[in-house]
Design a protein around this motif. Structure first.
Motif, PDB file in Angstrom:
ATOM      1  N   GLY A   1     -16.112  13.336  25.982  1.00  0.00           N
ATOM      2  CA  GLY A   1     -16.785  14.517  25.467  1.00  0.00           C
ATOM      3  C   GLY A   1     -18.266  14.549  25.737  1.00  0.00           C
ATOM      4  O   GLY A   1     -18.874  13.566  26.167  1.00  0.00           O
ATOM      5  N   GLU A   2     -18.814  15.723  25.472  1.00  0.00           N
ATOM      6  CA  GLU A   2     -20.257  15.909  25.585  1.00  0.00           C
ATOM      7  C   GLU A   2     -20.935  15.220  24.408  1.00  0.00           C
ATOM      8  O   GLU A   2     -20.369  15.127  23.323  1.00  0.00           O
ATOM      9  CB  GLU A   2     -20.602  17.404  25.603  1.00  0.00           C
ATOM     10  CG  GLU A   2     -20.047  18.127  26.815  1.00  0.00           C
ATOM     11  CD  GLU A   2     -20.502  17.519  28.134  1.00  0.00           C
ATOM     12  OE1 GLU A   2     -21.715  17.298  28.302  1.00  0.00           O
ATOM     13  OE2 GLU A   2     -19.641  17.255  28.985  1.00  0.00           O
ATOM     14  N   VAL A   3     -22.165  14.781  24.640  1.00  0.00           N
ATOM     15  CA  VAL A   3     -22.914  14.004  23.665  1.00  0.00           C
ATOM     16  C   VAL A   3     -24.141  14.770  23.196  1.00  0.00           C
ATOM     17  O   VAL A   3     -24.812  15.427  23.994  1.00  0.00           O
ATOM     18  CB  VAL A   3     -23.354  12.662  24.300  1.00  0.00           C
ATOM     19  CG1 VAL A   3     -24.388  11.943  23.444  1.00  0.00           C
ATOM     20  CG2 VAL A   3     -22.155  11.771  24.543  1.00  0.00           C
ATOM     21  N   GLU A   4     -24.412  14.661  21.902  1.00  0.00           N
ATOM     22  CA  GLU A   4     -25.679  15.092  21.340  1.00  0.00           C
ATOM     23  C   GLU A   4     -26.311  13.878  20.682  1.00  0.00           C
ATOM     24  O   GLU A   4     -25.612  13.066  20.057  1.00  0.00           O
ATOM     25  CB  GLU A   4     -25.485  16.182  20.287  1.00  0.00           C
ATOM     26  CG  GLU A   4     -25.008  17.503  20.856  1.00  0.00           C
ATOM     27  CD  GLU A   4     -24.768  18.512  19.755  1.00  0.00           C
ATOM     28  OE1 GLU A   4     -25.675  19.328  19.499  1.00  0.00           O
ATOM     29  OE2 GLU A   4     -23.676  18.462  19.162  1.00  0.00           O
ATOM     30  N   LEU A   5     -27.616  13.762  20.818  1.00  0.00           N
ATOM     31  CA  LEU A   5     -28.356  12.660  20.221  1.00  0.00           C
ATOM     32  C   LEU A   5     -29.203  13.202  19.077  1.00  0.00           C
ATOM     33  O   LEU A   5     -29.756  14.303  19.168  1.00  0.00           O
ATOM     34  CB  LEU A   5     -29.260  11.995  21.253  1.00  0.00           C
ATOM     35  CG  LEU A   5     -28.565  11.443  22.502  1.00  0.00           C
ATOM     36  CD1 LEU A   5     -29.593  10.914  23.485  1.00  0.00           C
ATOM     37  CD2 LEU A   5     -27.569  10.360  22.133  1.00  0.00           C
ATOM     38  N   ALA A   6     -29.322  12.413  18.016  1.00  0.00           N
ATOM     39  CA  ALA A   6     -30.159  12.777  16.877  1.00  0.00           C
ATOM     40  C   ALA A   6     -30.886  11.528  16.416  1.00  0.00           C
ATOM     41  O   ALA A   6     -30.261  10.554  16.000  1.00  0.00           O
ATOM     42  CB  ALA A   6     -29.317  13.354  15.748  1.00  0.00           C
TER      43      ALA A   6
ATOM     44  N   ARG B   1     -33.444   4.064  15.432  1.00  0.00           N
ATOM     45  CA  ARG B   1     -32.025   4.250  15.712  1.00  0.00           C
ATOM     46  C   ARG B   1     -31.694   5.717  15.927  1.00  0.00           C
ATOM     47  O   ARG B   1     -32.273   6.602  15.325  1.00  0.00           O
ATOM     48  CB  ARG B   1     -31.172   3.692  14.582  1.00  0.00           C
ATOM     49  CG  ARG B   1     -31.242   2.184  14.441  1.00  0.00           C
ATOM     50  CD  ARG B   1     -30.517   1.502  15.580  1.00  0.00           C
ATOM     51  NE  ARG B   1     -30.551   0.065  15.441  1.00  0.00           N
ATOM     52  CZ  ARG B   1     -29.492  -0.701  15.589  1.00  0.00           C
ATOM     53  NH1 ARG B   1     -28.315  -0.187  15.887  1.00  0.00           N
ATOM     54  NH2 ARG B   1     -29.598  -1.997  15.472  1.00  0.00           N
ATOM     55  N   THR B   2     -30.724   5.934  16.788  1.00  0.00           N
ATOM     56  CA  THR B   2     -30.301   7.265  17.200  1.00  0.00           C
ATOM     57  C   THR B   2     -28.813   7.441  16.919  1.00  0.00           C
ATOM     58  O   THR B   2     -28.012   6.563  17.247  1.00  0.00           O
ATOM     59  CB  THR B   2     -30.569   7.455  18.712  1.00  0.00           C
ATOM     60  OG1 THR B   2     -31.971   7.320  18.934  1.00  0.00           O
ATOM     61  CG2 THR B   2     -30.093   8.798  19.210  1.00  0.00           C
TER      62      THR B   2
END
Length: 157
Positions: A85-90, A134-135
């Protein structure tokens, strides 16, 4: 999707929520590592995502910033399921629209707990996450692959 996420829950919980992460290096070669990963609700959309926590300044976060796509593989014995899947980072270096600092703290805790983590002092955990920049890595499942016992290779979704 529900069937694939159920396999992630089953196999993840059977092996301490360990998963093999596959990303791509700048050269296009695969890069792998082992992460603790669990299922949480996306903090903005509310959809189920497979997530893990990474240090902010690592090769895996650099690869994911460049190409936000990942595969995670969970296994229990000879049974396995992969999630693409596609990834989002926060995180402190990766802003996610709609997520503030308190939301990030809660998200990092939620991922930690979903991935089987236990900590005597969650406030100390929060401080360590901030100190280490951390992410949260959120993988929106698009495809699951599996090879359950007694069946041929299957694809879902």
């Amino acid at each position: 999707m529900a069937e694939g996420l159920e396999l992630v829950r089953e196999y993840g919980s059977a092996d301490n929520w360990l998963a093999v992460l596959v990303t791509l290096r700048e050269s296009g070669e695969p890069a792998t590592s082992v992460v603790n990963s669990g299922i949480v609700r996306h903090p903005v959309t509310g959809a189920d995502v497979v997530a893990f926590v990474a240090r902010g300044n690592t090769a895996k976060t650099r690869y994911l910033r460049r190409r936000p796509h990942a595969t995670l593989v969970f296994r229990a014995g000879w049974e396995w399921v992969s999630v693409d899947g596609e990834v989002e980072l926060a995180g402190p270096d990766d802003r996610l629209d709609g997520l503030d600092a308190d939301g990030l703290t809660k998200l990092l805790r939620d991922i930690y707990l979903a991935a089987g983590g236990q900590h005597e002092d969650l406030d100390e955990y929060d401080r360590a996450m901030a100190r280490e920049r951390r992410t949260a890595v959120l993988v929106s499942p698009r495809r699951f692959r599996t090879n359950p016992t007694g069946t041929e290779h299957q694809e879902h979704g």
